[in-house]
Design a protein around this motif. Structure first.
Motif, mmCIF file in Angstrom:
data_model
loop_
_atom_site.group_PDB
_atom_site.id
_atom_site.type_symbol
_atom_site.label_atom_id
_atom_site.label_comp_id
_atom_site.label_asym_id
_atom_site.label_seq_id
_atom_site.Cartn_x
_atom_site.Cartn_y
_atom_site.Cartn_z
ATOM 1 N N LEU A 158 0.822 -1.205 0.000
ATOM 2 C CA LEU A 158 0.000 0.000 0.000
ATOM 3 C C LEU A 158 0.864 1.267 0.000
ATOM 4 O O LEU A 158 0.504 2.271 -0.613
ATOM 5 N N GLN A 159 2.004 1.192 0.662
ATOM 6 C CA GLN A 159 2.906 2.342 0.654
ATOM 7 C C GLN A 159 3.429 2.597 -0.761
ATOM 8 O O GLN A 159 3.491 3.747 -1.211
ATOM 9 N N ARG A 160 3.781 1.531 -1.475
ATOM 10 C CA ARG A 160 4.243 1.683 -2.855
ATOM 11 C C ARG A 160 3.140 2.200 -3.762
ATOM 12 O O ARG A 160 3.361 3.076 -4.600
ATOM 13 N N GLU A 161 1.944 1.652 -3.615
ATOM 14 C CA GLU A 161 0.879 1.926 -4.565
ATOM 15 C C GLU A 161 0.177 3.251 -4.318
ATOM 16 O O GLU A 161 -0.181 3.953 -5.267
ATOM 17 N N VAL A 162 -0.054 3.595 -3.051
ATOM 18 C CA VAL A 162 -0.861 4.792 -2.773
ATOM 19 C C VAL A 162 -0.224 5.742 -1.775
ATOM 20 O O VAL A 162 -0.806 6.776 -1.439
ATOM 21 N N GLY A 163 0.959 5.411 -1.255
ATOM 22 C CA GLY A 163 1.696 6.354 -0.439
ATOM 23 C C GLY A 163 1.294 6.441 1.021
ATOM 24 O O GLY A 163 1.641 7.430 1.680
ATOM 25 N N VAL A 164 0.577 5.452 1.553
ATOM 26 C CA VAL A 164 0.264 5.491 2.984
ATOM 27 C C VAL A 164 1.539 5.219 3.780
ATOM 28 O O VAL A 164 2.466 4.551 3.308
ATOM 29 N N ASN A 165 1.586 5.738 5.001
ATOM 30 C CA ASN A 165 2.785 5.640 5.823
ATOM 31 C C ASN A 165 2.566 4.723 7.017
ATOM 32 O O ASN A 165 1.476 4.709 7.609
ATOM 33 N N PHE A 166 3.603 3.975 7.358
ATOM 34 C CA PHE A 166 3.519 3.072 8.495
ATOM 35 C C PHE A 166 4.919 2.840 9.060
ATOM 36 O O PHE A 166 5.927 3.160 8.432
ATOM 37 N N ARG A 167 4.928 2.267 10.239
ATOM 38 C CA ARG A 167 6.178 1.847 10.862
ATOM 39 C C ARG A 167 6.008 0.428 11.367
ATOM 40 O O ARG A 167 5.068 0.139 12.111
ATOM 41 N N ALA A 168 6.862 -0.480 10.928
ATOM 42 C CA ALA A 168 6.856 -1.845 11.451
ATOM 43 C C ALA A 168 7.572 -1.867 12.799
ATOM 44 O O ALA A 168 8.665 -1.310 12.936
ATOM 45 N N MET A 169 6.952 -2.497 13.786
ATOM 46 C CA MET A 169 7.498 -2.523 15.140
ATOM 47 C C MET A 169 7.766 -3.959 15.570
ATOM 48 O O MET A 169 6.937 -4.852 15.359
ATOM 49 N N THR A 170 8.914 -4.186 16.162
ATOM 50 C CA THR A 170 9.217 -5.486 16.746
ATOM 51 C C THR A 170 8.446 -5.641 18.059
ATOM 52 O O THR A 170 7.868 -4.675 18.589
ATOM 53 N N GLY A 171 8.464 -6.849 18.586
ATOM 54 C CA GLY A 171 7.820 -7.074 19.868
ATOM 55 C C GLY A 171 8.411 -6.216 20.972
ATOM 56 O O GLY A 171 7.680 -5.691 21.827
ATOM 57 N N GLN A 172 9.735 -6.041 20.965
ATOM 58 C CA GLN A 172 10.386 -5.216 21.975
ATOM 59 C C GLN A 172 9.985 -3.749 21.818
ATOM 60 O O GLN A 172 9.698 -3.061 22.810
ATOM 61 N N GLU A 173 9.962 -3.262 20.588
ATOM 62 C CA GLU A 173 9.564 -1.868 20.351
ATOM 63 C C GLU A 173 8.111 -1.635 20.778
ATOM 64 O O GLU A 173 7.778 -0.591 21.358
ATOM 65 N N LEU A 174 7.252 -2.611 20.516
ATOM 66 C CA LEU A 174 5.857 -2.486 20.934
ATOM 67 C C LEU A 174 5.741 -2.479 22.450
ATOM 68 O O LEU A 174 4.977 -1.686 23.016
ATOM 69 N N ALA A 175 6.512 -3.331 23.121
ATOM 70 C CA ALA A 175 6.467 -3.384 24.578
ATOM 71 C C ALA A 175 6.902 -2.061 25.204
ATOM 72 O O ALA A 175 6.347 -1.621 26.222
#
Length: 412
Positions: A158-175
């Motif tokens: 979706l980021q490639r196709e329409v430019g939405v932004n996100f951040r992938a988070m590891t389990g540690q980062e989420l905690a």
């Protein structure tokens, strides 16, 4: 030229319709049996989801369909007795959730949802509603690495196709980001562009207050009493009948009840849903969608709101909040939830169409009648941009996007 317009339904979609028309100088009366924002628009997760550029498809995975059939989890429930009446619209929903059909629908649908934040922003400012809004997105959390990996791949697409932004988070980062979570999860997809609202019903009310400030009126009345009258339309309200040249049907899940006697049998159905608040809960910081379990936890004014997935049932059938009990149990695995605020879960209904897109435009066989409903899960998100599109059609202006994919005549 100034027009007289009745807008029937004071949810997010109807209130924004009335507001957009009033801002254009028209004489507008917003009609509902209750105060603005007290029905479907009250009970959502409070997210303005500009990243939701693809509508929720009918599941195609046999394993998922089996879980649905067995009524497992919090994502889906159904009333067996309601299925025969829902079958025609649901069969279209299933057919339009596949392959090239779905891809085309998603491209059209995304033209609306991708503009949601842009169109909400000026209304929030004019309504003085900034205190209700956070601009930090929300998190889809995953209990399994496989679920996380699949979601990250989809987010990258979706980021490639329409430019939405996100951040992938590891389990540690989420905690670290969500220290109130009791379980160590696989990770999360943090959608960073959406906005969250601490009281969805209050935002609708602020928009309604702005409508009155800009010259519009609000009347308590029976929208289903709408009748053709001379060169226009009339509806019965507490102070008597109100007439106007134009009428907009924005009744959400009740729209079918009004348009069916006029000869319109569109493939409409509802997905019911439930929520409950839990006061003084510790967290989460941002809204959390437990994606593999099918419910949402979101911090709001009244406490942490836990919302369920979809229930397929007749609109007026008695509540069967089995999903709410399941969602609460699942949420308690992640958070220390106190006792609920409400004695019983709240129930509402999402207005859906067989082709997953809202209906926005003039009624094909009735002069001065306009349809504006069927936004599914995203009426709260799409309200301002969808209302702008309808107002531009009514005024004959160049539309913000092509209205053709959303016109009522596509079903006739």
């Amino acid at each position: 030229m100034k027009k007289q317009v009745l807008v029937l339904g004071a949810g997010m979609v109807g209130t924004c319709t009335a507001l957009q028309l009033a801002l254009r100088g028209h004489s507008v009366t917003l009609v509902d049996r209750r105060e603005p924002g007290r029905e479907t628009s009250y009970g959502n997760a409070g997210l303005i989801q500009c990243e939701a550029v693809e509508p929720y498809p009918f599941p195609q995975d046999p394993a998922v369909l089996l879980r649905v059939a067995l009524k497992q989890g919090a994502a889906v429930n159904y009333h067996l007795g309601a299925m025969p009446s829902l079958a025609p619209a649901l069969s279209q929903y299933w057919a339009n959730s596949r392959g090239a059909r779905y891809q085309k629908i998603a491209r059209e649908y995304g033209q609306l949802s991708s503009r949601s934040v842009v169109e909400h922003a000026p209304l929030i400012e004019m309504a003085g509603a900034g205190d209700l809004v956070r601009r930090e997105g929300y998190r889809m959390v995953f209990r399994t690495p496989a679920g996380l990996d699949a979601s990250v791949r989809d987010a990258e697409r979706l980021q490639r196709e329409v430019g939405v932004n996100f951040r992938a988070m590891t389990g540690q980062e989420l905690a670290v980001a969500e220290p109130s979570l009791k379980l160590r999860l696989a990770g999360a997809v943090h959608w960073t562009d959406p906005w969250s609202v601490s009281d969805p019903g209050e935002l609708v009310q602020r928009y309604a207050d702005l409508l009155v400030q800009r010259g519009g009126a609000i009347a308590r009345g029976d929208a289903l009493s709408l009748r053709a009258s001379g060169a226009g339309w009339t509806v019965q309200c507490e102070g008597g009948a109100i007439e106007a040249e134009h009428a907009v049907v924005a009744l959400g899940p009740w729209s079918a009840q009004l348009i069916r006697p006029l000869g319109y049998r569109l493939p409409l159905f509802v997905k019911r849903g439930y929520h409950r608040h839990y006061r003084q809960a510790s967290g989460p910081d941002l809204a959390v969608f437990d994606a593999e379990r099918g419910y949402v936890m979101v911090p709001m004014k009244r406490g942490v709101r836990v919302t369920t997935g979809a229930e397929f049932a007749r609109l007026d059938a008695p509540s069967t909040p089995v999903q709410m009990a399941r969602a609460e149990a699942l949420a308690r695995e992640l958070l220390d939830l106190p006792d609920p605020v409400e004695s019983e879960p709240w129930r509402g209904a999402r207005p859906c169409t067989g082709d997953l897109k809202p209906v926005i435009g003039p009624a094909p066989r009735h002069k001065g009648l306009w349809f504006h409903f069927g936004h599914g899960h995203q009426g709260f998100t799409m309200g301002p941009v969808s209302a702008r599109l309808l107002a531009e059609q009514m005024d004959g202006d160049t539309p913000v996007i092509d209205p053709a994919p959303f016109l009522p005549q596509r079903f006739l």
